[in-house]
Write a protein that holds these residues in place. Structure first.
Motif, PDB file in Angstrom:
ATOM      1  N   UNK A  95       0.873  -1.124   0.007  1.00 41.74           N
ATOM      2  CA  UNK A  95       0.078  -0.207   0.110  1.00 41.74           C
ATOM      3  C   UNK A  95       0.717   1.238  -0.060  1.00 41.74           C
ATOM      4  N   UNK A  96       1.945   1.193   0.782  1.00 42.40           N
ATOM      5  CA  UNK A  96       3.008   2.354   0.868  1.00 42.40           C
ATOM      6  C   UNK A  96       3.440   2.602  -0.923  1.00 42.40           C
ATOM      7  N   UNK A 130      -4.506  -4.375   4.468  1.00 43.07           N
ATOM      8  CA  UNK A 130      -4.167  -3.537   5.551  1.00 43.07           C
ATOM      9  C   UNK A 130      -4.720  -2.220   5.689  1.00 43.07           C
ATOM     10  N   UNK A 131      -6.066  -2.008   6.213  1.00 39.11           N
ATOM     11  CA  UNK A 131      -6.831  -1.038   6.161  1.00 39.11           C
ATOM     12  C   UNK A 131      -6.159   0.159   6.920  1.00 39.11           C
ATOM     13  N   UNK A 185      -3.936   5.759   6.831  1.00 38.18           N
ATOM     14  CA  UNK A 185      -3.146   6.821   7.058  1.00 38.18           C
ATOM     15  C   UNK A 185      -2.533   7.329   5.737  1.00 38.18           C
ATOM     16  N   UNK A 186      -2.489   6.823   4.590  1.00 39.47           N
ATOM     17  CA  UNK A 186      -2.075   7.259   3.565  1.00 39.47           C
ATOM     18  C   UNK A 186      -3.259   7.854   2.649  1.00 39.47           C
ATOM     19  N   UNK A 187      -4.433   7.788   3.167  1.00 37.05           N
ATOM     20  CA  UNK A 187      -5.479   8.577   2.388  1.00 37.05           C
ATOM     21  C   UNK A 187      -5.923   7.838   1.407  1.00 37.05           C
ATOM     22  N   UNK A 188      -5.684   6.561   1.145  1.00 37.13           N
ATOM     23  CA  UNK A 188      -6.250   5.811   0.006  1.00 37.13           C
ATOM     24  C   UNK A 188      -7.634   5.238   0.456  1.00 37.13           C
TER      25      UNK A 188
END
Ligand code: NAI
Length: 332
Positions: free
Chosen positions: A62-63, A84-85, A90-93
């Protein structure tokens, strides 16, 4: 604005292409599953990735997606234990799913597995094709009058419970949040232990969570009736496969039907007919005459595929327009 599909299969492409006639989105399909090995291939500026049950959206994956500018992870399935929700949040996706796509499709497959096992139609089919009309070894049992225990009475569990009532079964249920309509229809909610002790048939319909991993294990199996039939169309991690194998050897489990398997991502959805399978657990399972394995096909009906395609495309369209889709579809 592109959506990149992972693990895309021909039957899905056909359904998505047909429904995309109404949405006109840019779609690219990849056969490979999403994981750390391929995530760097996602092009900068890809708007959404569309994934299925065995794509692995770890924090690391996801990063990378976030760094590439991906805005949406669209799950074209109901379960979301593979994403991994917290990292996406955290990353705004944004993360969405298809919360319901014909729960009856999955419930009916669970029943199909049960009927195959209890009437041995898979054996009969092969036998008569060889002109062997002997009935030896085909002795089954009636569903009528048996006690069916339903674990998880959400959309699929409810549909399964109603079908079992139609067979004349006594239906017990266990859920963290009992369903009033089922209670009124005569389904009896019990504790998990009571359900284990009283059920001839156990069918799993709860999601896999960190709390209920290996819900069916040596300890819980010891509480179950001897000769129990277990059906799992939910997620493989709900059953400790090693413990299930031991229980099959002793006869504690008389029949096991699984459409899901804890190590399925290396196997399911692929044609491995020419390969050597290194997974000894699945090979041992498949060697039992009273075990039926299907490769995560419970959802696979025309009706469900149509619903999956339409819901997924409309969720992506909503996000692209700066709006939120139906709240039931939104995970993040
Ligand atoms: P749902 O969200 O409508 O219902 C799940 C139910 O399980 C809820 O009532 C919830 O309260 C209950 N639950 C949660 N944790 C529990 C626990 N520890 N013990 C007992 N109950 C618990 O979900 P739905 O649509 O019925 O789907 C159920 C599962 O089926 C999905 O999570 C997915 O893993 C699986 N599935 C499998 C498919 C297949 O093709 N094999 C296709 C679609 C879903």
């Amino acid at each position: 604005m592109k959506t990149l599909f992972f693990s895309a299969k021909p039957y899905e492409k056909a359904s998505f292409n047909e429904h995309n006639n109404s949405y006109h989105q840019q779609i690219e399909y990849l056969d490979t599953h999403l994981g750390p090995h391929i995530v760097n291939a996602v092009e900068e500026g890809t708007f959404a990735v569309c994934v299925f049950v065995n794509d692995r959206l770890t924090p690391e994956v996801i990063e990378v997606l976030a760094a590439k500018g991906v805005k949406v992870i669209a799950l074209r399935c109901a379960g979301f234990n593979n994403v991994h929700l917290d990292t996406a949040r955290r990353l705004g996706i944004r993360v969405c799913r298809v919360p319901a796509y014909s729960p009856e499709a999955v419930a009916e497959h669970a029943v199909a597995m049960l009927l195959t096992l209890n009437r041995k139609t898979h054996k009969a089919y092969n036998r008569v094709r060889e002109q062997n009309f002997s009935l030896n070894g085909l002795l089954g049992f009636n569903l009528y009058g048996k006690t069916a225990g339903v674990i998880g009475t959400g959309k699929i569990g409810r549909a399964f419970a109603k079908i079992m009532q139609g067979f004349g079964c006594r239906v017990l249920a266990y859920d963290l949040f009992p369903d009033e309509t089922l209670k009124q229809a005569g389904v009896q909610y019990t504790s998990f232990d009571e359900l284990l002790q009283q059920s001839d048939i156990l069918s799993l319909h709860c999601p896999l969570t960190p709390e209920n991993r290996y819900l069916i294990n040596e300890k819980t199996l010891n509480k179950a009736k001897s000769g129990v039939t277990i059906i799992n169309t939910s997620r493989g991690g709900l059953i400790n496969t090693k413990d299930a194998i031991e229980a099959l050897k002793t006869g504690k489990i008389a029949y096991l039907g699984i459409d899901v398997y804890e190590q399925e991502e290396k196997l399911f959805f692929h044609d491995l007919s020419g390969a050597i399978i290194a997974d000894d657990l699945i090979q041992r399972l498949m060697s039992f005459p009273n075990v039926l394995v299907t490769g995560h096909q419970a959802f696979l009906t025309t009706e469900a595929l149509a619903q999956i395609a339409d819901t997924t495309l409309s969720s992506i369209a909503a996000f692209a327009a700066g709006q939120d889709p139906d709240p039931a579809r939104i995970l993040v």
